[in-house]
Design an enzyme around this catalytic site. Structure first.
Site, PDB file in Angstrom:
ATOM      1  N   LEU A  16       0.831  -1.223   0.000  1.00  0.00           N
ATOM      2  CA  LEU A  16       0.000   0.000   0.000  1.00  0.00           C
ATOM      3  C   LEU A  16       0.855   1.259   0.000  1.00  0.00           C
ATOM      4  CD1 LEU A  16      -2.740  -1.003   2.576  1.00  0.00           C
ATOM      5  CD2 LEU A  16      -3.023  -0.660   0.120  1.00  0.00           C
ATOM      6  N   GLY A  17       1.997   1.165   0.657  1.00  0.00           N
ATOM      7  CA  GLY A  17       2.819   2.375   0.728  1.00  0.00           C
ATOM      8  C   GLY A  17       4.066   2.058   1.534  1.00  0.00           C
ATOM      9  N   PHE A  21      10.645   3.857   7.743  1.00  0.00           N
ATOM     10  CA  PHE A  21      11.056   2.675   8.523  1.00  0.00           C
ATOM     11  C   PHE A  21      10.266   1.433   8.192  1.00  0.00           C
ATOM     12  CE2 PHE A  21      13.904   5.191  10.706  1.00  0.00           C
ATOM     13  CZ  PHE A  21      13.292   6.333  11.203  1.00  0.00           C
ATOM     14  N   GLY A  22       9.593   1.389   7.066  1.00  0.00           N
ATOM     15  CA  GLY A  22       8.864   0.152   6.833  1.00  0.00           C
ATOM     16  C   GLY A  22       7.932   0.244   5.650  1.00  0.00           C
ATOM     17  N   ASP A 133       3.292  15.677  13.899  1.00  0.00           N
ATOM     18  CA  ASP A 133       3.695  15.393  12.515  1.00  0.00           C
ATOM     19  C   ASP A 133       2.473  15.312  11.613  1.00  0.00           C
ATOM     20  OD1 ASP A 133       5.738  12.857  10.858  1.00  0.00           O
ATOM     21  OD2 ASP A 133       5.429  14.983  10.490  1.00  0.00           O
ATOM     22  N   LYS A 135       0.769  16.001   8.641  1.00  0.00           N
ATOM     23  CA  LYS A 135       0.979  16.545   7.289  1.00  0.00           C
ATOM     24  C   LYS A 135       0.185  15.681   6.325  1.00  0.00           C
ATOM     25  CE  LYS A 135       5.456  14.206   6.645  1.00  0.00           C
ATOM     26  NZ  LYS A 135       6.227  13.996   7.875  1.00  0.00           N
ATOM     27  N   ASN A 138       0.338  11.943   6.179  1.00  0.00           N
ATOM     28  CA  ASN A 138      -0.106  11.122   7.317  1.00  0.00           C
ATOM     29  C   ASN A 138      -1.619  11.102   7.445  1.00  0.00           C
ATOM     30  OD1 ASN A 138       2.475  10.573   7.946  1.00  0.00           O
ATOM     31  ND2 ASN A 138       2.637  12.065   9.602  1.00  0.00           N
ATOM     32  N   ASP A 151       0.039   6.994  11.428  1.00  0.00           N
ATOM     33  CA  ASP A 151       1.470   7.161  11.688  1.00  0.00           C
ATOM     34  C   ASP A 151       1.826   8.061  12.864  1.00  0.00           C
ATOM     35  OD1 ASP A 151       4.382   8.074   9.766  1.00  0.00           O
ATOM     36  OD2 ASP A 151       3.994   6.458  11.151  1.00  0.00           O
ATOM     37  N   THR A 168      10.221  17.514   5.229  1.00  0.00           N
ATOM     38  CA  THR A 168      10.023  18.906   4.856  1.00  0.00           C
ATOM     39  C   THR A 168       9.841  19.796   6.080  1.00  0.00           C
ATOM     40  OG1 THR A 168       8.547  20.454   3.776  1.00  0.00           O
ATOM     41  CG2 THR A 168       7.549  18.427   4.602  1.00  0.00           C
TER      42      THR A 168
HETATM   43  C1  LIG Z   1       1.204   7.465   6.452  1.00  0.00           C
HETATM   44  C2  LIG Z   1       2.382   6.617   6.222  1.00  0.00           C
HETATM   45  C3  LIG Z   1       2.182   5.312   6.900  1.00  0.00           C
HETATM   46  N1  LIG Z   1       1.036   4.625   6.317  1.00  0.00           N
HETATM   47  C4  LIG Z   1       0.286   3.818   7.104  1.00  0.00           C
HETATM   48  O1  LIG Z   1       0.585   3.555   8.256  1.00  0.00           O
HETATM   49  C5  LIG Z   1      -0.944   3.292   6.476  1.00  0.00           C
HETATM   50  C6  LIG Z   1      -1.947   2.651   7.176  1.00  0.00           C
HETATM   51  C7  LIG Z   1      -3.021   2.315   6.336  1.00  0.00           C
HETATM   52  N2  LIG Z   1      -4.252   1.759   6.446  1.00  0.00           N
HETATM   53  N3  LIG Z   1      -4.861   1.761   5.241  1.00  0.00           N
HETATM   54  C8  LIG Z   1      -4.038   2.333   4.343  1.00  0.00           C
HETATM   55  N4  LIG Z   1      -4.447   2.487   3.038  1.00  0.00           N
HETATM   56  C9  LIG Z   1      -3.658   2.771   1.968  1.00  0.00           C
HETATM   57  O2  LIG Z   1      -2.467   2.971   2.078  1.00  0.00           O
HETATM   58  C10 LIG Z   1      -4.310   2.879   0.628  1.00  0.00           C
HETATM   59  C11 LIG Z   1      -3.576   3.404  -0.411  1.00  0.00           C
HETATM   60  C12 LIG Z   1      -4.172   3.541  -1.673  1.00  0.00           C
HETATM   61  C13 LIG Z   1      -5.508   3.137  -1.894  1.00  0.00           C
HETATM   62  N5  LIG Z   1      -6.120   3.321  -3.122  1.00  0.00           N
HETATM   63  C14 LIG Z   1      -5.306   3.605  -4.287  1.00  0.00           C
HETATM   64  C15 LIG Z   1      -6.111   4.459  -5.282  1.00  0.00           C
HETATM   65  N6  LIG Z   1      -7.450   3.888  -5.542  1.00  0.00           N
HETATM   66  C16 LIG Z   1      -8.176   4.694  -6.472  1.00  0.00           C
HETATM   67  C17 LIG Z   1      -8.196   3.756  -4.266  1.00  0.00           C
HETATM   68  C18 LIG Z   1      -7.468   2.818  -3.325  1.00  0.00           C
HETATM   69  C19 LIG Z   1      -6.220   2.593  -0.813  1.00  0.00           C
HETATM   70  C20 LIG Z   1      -5.622   2.453   0.434  1.00  0.00           C
HETATM   71  C21 LIG Z   1      -2.865   2.689   5.009  1.00  0.00           C
HETATM   72  S1  LIG Z   1      -1.356   3.463   4.809  1.00  0.00           S
HETATM   73  C22 LIG Z   1       3.402   4.465   6.824  1.00  0.00           C
HETATM   74  C23 LIG Z   1       4.328   4.622   7.823  1.00  0.00           C
HETATM   75  C24 LIG Z   1       5.469   3.843   7.795  1.00  0.00           C
HETATM   76  C25 LIG Z   1       5.683   2.912   6.782  1.00  0.00           C
HETATM   77  C26 LIG Z   1       4.727   2.770   5.781  1.00  0.00           C
HETATM   78  C27 LIG Z   1       3.580   3.554   5.780  1.00  0.00           C
END
Ligand SMILES: CC[C@@H](NC(=O)c1cc2[nH]nc(NC(=O)c3ccc(N4CCN(C)CC4)cc3)c2s1)c1ccccc1
Length: 273
Positions: A16-17, A21-22, A133, A135, A138, A151, A168
């Site tokens: 997903l992203g 750190f991960g 944090d 932004k 997050n 986060d 930033t």
């Molecule tokens: C905020 C950063 C933080 N992220 C989390 O903790 C995250 C926790 C968490 N729960 N659900 C998420 N959902 C998504 O990331 C997501 C991304 C794109 C999506 N779409 C793409 C486009 N499409 C049209 C609709 C669906 C749907 C869900 C994330 S990210 C992080 C921190 C450290 C390491 C990795 C990530």
């Protein structure tokens, strides 16, 4: 009794992203078919960057905070080389992707997001938590377009201490840029930054170099472009938040009662809990 989770309990889906750190993966709990986001952090990264206490704090804080605009941390587990956080899945993805796609947001969306953030931050401050944090990266959106703060890696319990500057400077309040002891009011400053960015598509003190951004923050060098057209009330709220003296910034309560918020925030997208 607390359920002991393990990797065998989950079917891992697409990534997903990723953060510093991960990485986060879409995952499904095998028995219940419940969809979650699984954040994977490597133990050697934790040792290397000495973020054990920060991660522990993130887990304690996010487990204890139950609010509709704060992403849930359901639990965690680890194996020999990784720690896994079982997080709420936000179906809508990252708010800043929506902002970049649209360029800037409507006054209704912007006011709704600012109100949701003010409610979530008021809840955090009641629990002596400063996120520090906030932004766009997050901020996530659930399937109903409701804002979720993710986060809590940088959040602290009560008195905030020094933190290394990374990423930033755009969102840092003057007292943080000056590295003075800061308090809850940093989050209020950040709401002003976000409100401006939601309405104009760029943060207010953006500049070519970090030094210039630094100087613009310290001088509160704020100007409003003539396009897109933004209401006077919205500018009033921004001007009452981007105040150098942290004691003079509008309180979270006053933000919730501000005419622009009352008039524009969409009541169905917020939680009146
Ligand atoms: C905020 C950063 C933080 N992220 C989390 O903790 C995250 C926790 C968490 N729960 N659900 C998420 N959902 C998504 O990331 C997501 C991304 C794109 C999506 N779409 C793409 C486009 N499409 C049209 C609709 C669906 C749907 C869900 C994330 S990210 C992080 C921190 C450290 C390491 C990795 C990530």
């Amino acid at each position: 009794p607390k359920k002991q989770w393990s990797l065998q309990d989950f079917e891992i889906g697409k990534p997903l992203g990723k953060g510093k750190f991960g990485r986060v993966y879409l995952a499904r709990e095998a028995k219940s078919k419940y969809i979650v986001a699984l954040k994977v952090i490597f133990k050697e990264q934790i040792e290397k960057y000495k973020i054990q206490h920060q991660l522990k704090r993130e887990m304690e804080i996010q487990t204890s905070l139950r609010h509709p605009n704060i992403l849930r941390l359901y639990g965690w587990f680890h194996d020999s080389e990784r720690i896994f956080l079982i997080l709420e899945y936000a179906h809508g993805g990252e708010l800043y992707k929506e902002l970049r796609k649209r360029g800037f947001l409507s006054e209704n969306k912007a006011a709704t997001y600012i109100l949701s953030l003010a409610q979530a931050l008021a809840f955090c401050h009641e629990k002596d938590v400063i996120h520090r944090d906030i932004k766009p990266e997050n901020l996530l959106l659930d399937h109903e377009g409701r804002l979720k703060i993710a986060d809590f890696g940088w959040s602290v319990q009560s008195r905030a201490k020094r933190r290394t500057m990374c990423g930033t400077l755009d969102y840092l309040a003057p007292e943080m840029v000056e590295n003075k002891a800061h308090d809850y009011a940093v989050d209020n400053w950040t709401l002003g930054i976000l409100c401006y960015e939601f309405l104009y598509g760029v943060p207010p003190f953006e500049a070519e170099s970090q030094t210039d951004t630094f100087r613009r923050i310290m001088n509160v060098d704020l100007s409003f472009p003539s396009t897109p057209c933004v209401s006077t009330e919205a500018k009033d709220l921004i001007l009452r938040l981007l105040v150098k003296d942290s004691s003079k910034r509008l309180s979270l309560q006053k933000i919730m009662e501000h005419p622009w918020i009352v008039k524009n925030a969409d009541p169905t997208s917020i939680c009146n809990k």
